[in-house]
Scaffold this motif. Structure first.
Motif, PDB file in Angstrom:
ATOM      1  N   SER A 140      -0.747  53.866  80.190  1.00 30.80           N
ATOM      2  CA  SER A 140       0.316  55.029  80.739  1.00 30.80           C
ATOM      3  C   SER A 140       1.420  54.370  81.367  1.00 30.80           C
ATOM      4  O   SER A 140       1.357  53.674  82.301  1.00 30.80           O
ATOM      5  CB  SER A 140      -0.462  56.010  81.705  1.00 30.80           C
ATOM      6  N   SER A 142       5.183  55.345  83.375  1.00 30.41           N
ATOM      7  CA  SER A 142       6.253  56.315  83.787  1.00 30.41           C
ATOM      8  C   SER A 142       7.043  55.470  84.537  1.00 30.41           C
ATOM      9  O   SER A 142       7.340  54.621  85.462  1.00 30.41           O
ATOM     10  CB  SER A 142       5.597  56.976  84.818  1.00 30.41           C
ATOM     11  N   MET A 153       9.517  48.324  74.224  1.00 28.31           N
ATOM     12  CA  MET A 153       8.352  49.248  74.609  1.00 28.31           C
ATOM     13  C   MET A 153       7.457  49.273  73.506  1.00 28.31           C
ATOM     14  O   MET A 153       6.025  49.356  74.045  1.00 28.31           O
ATOM     15  CB  MET A 153       8.829  50.752  75.000  1.00 28.31           C
ATOM     16  N   LEU A 159      -0.361  51.995  74.611  1.00 22.51           N
ATOM     17  CA  LEU A 159       0.291  53.065  75.381  1.00 22.51           C
ATOM     18  C   LEU A 159       0.132  54.398  74.635  1.00 22.51           C
ATOM     19  O   LEU A 159       0.068  54.593  73.662  1.00 22.51           O
ATOM     20  CB  LEU A 159       1.836  52.733  75.415  1.00 22.51           C
ATOM     21  N   LEU A 162       3.833  58.035  77.770  1.00 23.36           N
ATOM     22  CA  LEU A 162       5.180  57.540  77.975  1.00 23.36           C
ATOM     23  C   LEU A 162       6.054  58.622  78.860  1.00 23.36           C
ATOM     24  O   LEU A 162       6.228  59.600  78.364  1.00 23.36           O
ATOM     25  CB  LEU A 162       5.877  57.132  76.920  1.00 23.36           C
ATOM     26  N   ALA A 164       9.574  58.905  80.512  1.00 20.81           N
ATOM     27  CA  ALA A 164      10.804  58.353  80.704  1.00 20.81           C
ATOM     28  C   ALA A 164      11.957  59.277  81.104  1.00 20.81           C
ATOM     29  O   ALA A 164      12.756  59.619  80.296  1.00 20.81           O
ATOM     30  CB  ALA A 164      11.083  57.398  79.451  1.00 20.81           C
ATOM     31  N   LEU A 183       1.263  57.636  70.842  1.00 24.50           N
ATOM     32  CA  LEU A 183       1.360  58.363  71.832  1.00 24.50           C
ATOM     33  C   LEU A 183       0.794  59.778  71.744  1.00 24.50           C
ATOM     34  O   LEU A 183       1.007  60.412  70.649  1.00 24.50           O
ATOM     35  CB  LEU A 183       2.982  58.612  72.083  1.00 24.50           C
ATOM     36  N   LEU A 186       4.534  62.351  75.761  1.00 24.76           N
ATOM     37  CA  LEU A 186       5.925  62.084  75.630  1.00 24.76           C
ATOM     38  C   LEU A 186       6.646  62.790  76.502  1.00 24.76           C
ATOM     39  O   LEU A 186       7.007  64.103  76.258  1.00 24.76           O
ATOM     40  CB  LEU A 186       6.559  61.857  74.155  1.00 24.76           C
TER      41      LEU A 186
END
Length: 311
Positions: A140, A142, A153, A159, A162, A164, A183, A186
């Motif tokens: 994880s 952030s 990334m 991961l 995410l 962002a 993911l 997101l």
């Protein structure tokens, strides 16, 4: 009997009663104490989840602070870093303060780290590249920085989450992330670039894995993108700068889309949340359903969030 005559178990029990500054003083005094603290005491749960804002770190000098992180980083599972630049460097006087710069944390041996949160406007792509090397098992991430474009990334192979927000994630890197990573969550809220079309054009396998999505300024109040994400359990669509008089139209447009569609996803529309002082009263007023005695009108902060959830 001197303290050095005690066995390791007794020493560790004593060390656990000491405040962190005293523990560090003991560790600096003896290689044996350092090993006991770093290998036993500092592996306890309270040291596996660390925030740079934690009060236990406040009394430490810069040297002791860095010493603690260097000894414990390999065992940390969660690390939260907040606005380091403001504490690390005084740009007016041109001097370092009581804490190290952001790069210090990212170069640590974070081989066991699973969750990393960095809220610092000075985070950039080269630092993300450093994270891919120092945090090989990260699940994880952030971040919040206008200098983050999504480059490198994809190197975070494990991961799953995410976040962002307020970044500058570019279409090519977002496509890469959705296509190559697994993911499930997101959040690209308030991204500099509109990413709705990029998400919709991503490989089907990537969209099938998404369970939670946060996005800004989606067309049709986010309803269209909601229909095309079959496995998503929560979709949060944010609109910044929405005038109070436009809220009612947006809510009505969303409801009409729900009523006119036969797809499965519209049934998931459960809440429409406005970020105001009194959410419940605001919703009643803008939908004309207020039944209570008149009260002061809610104060809008020009932010509308539409939240779709699966029951």
């Amino acid at each position: 009997m001197e303290i050095d005559d005690l066995n390791d178990d007794c020493l560790c029990i004593i060390f656990e009663y000491l405040p962190l500054p005293d523990q560090i003083a003991m560790a600096r005094n003896s290689l044996r104490y350092e090993q006991l603290l770093s290998q036993i005491v500092w592996r306890k749960p309270q040291f596996r989840e660390v925030s740079v804002a934690n009060e236990m770190l406040s009394p430490l000098s810069k040297e002791d602070y860095m010493y603690f992180f260097e000894l414990t980083s390999a065992h940390m599972e969660k690390l939260y870093i907040w606005k380091v630049h403001e504490k690390a460097f005084d740009s007016y006087l041109g001097r370092h303060l009581l804490r190290p710069e952001l790069a210090f944390y990212l170069r640590l041996e974070l081989t066991n780290l699973r969750e990393l949160c960095v809220t610092d406007g000075y985070l950039n792509n080269s630092m993300i590249k450093t994270i891919t090397k120092s945090c090989p098992h990260l699940r994880s991430l952030s971040v919040s920085s206008a200098y983050i474009t999504g480059k490198f990334m994809v190197g975070l192979h494990n991961l799953k989450t995410l976040v962002a927000r307020e970044c500058s994630i570019e279409a090519e890197y977002l496509s890469e992330l959705l296509g190559q990573l697994q993911l499930t969550t997101l959040d690209v809220t308030a991204n500099k670039h509109n990413v709705e079309e990029t998400i919709l054009q991503a490989p089907a396998a990537g969209l099938m894995r998404l369970e939670r999505l946060g996005i800004s300024d989606a067309q049709d109040c986010g309803f269209r993108i909601a229909e095309q994400l079959p496995e998503v359990k929560e979709l949060v669509v944010s609109y910044i700068g929405v005038k109070a008089e436009d809220l009612s139209d947006m809510l009505e447009a969303t409801r009409k889309l729900v009523e006119s569609s036969n797809a499965k996803f519209p049934k998931r529309l459960q809440t429409i949340l406005c970020n105001v002082v009194d959410v419940e009263v605001a919703l009643e007023q803008i939908t004309g359903l207020e039944t209570r005695s008149p009260r002061e009108s809610p104060k809008f902060c020009e932010l509308l969030k539409i939240i779709y959830k699966c029951k």
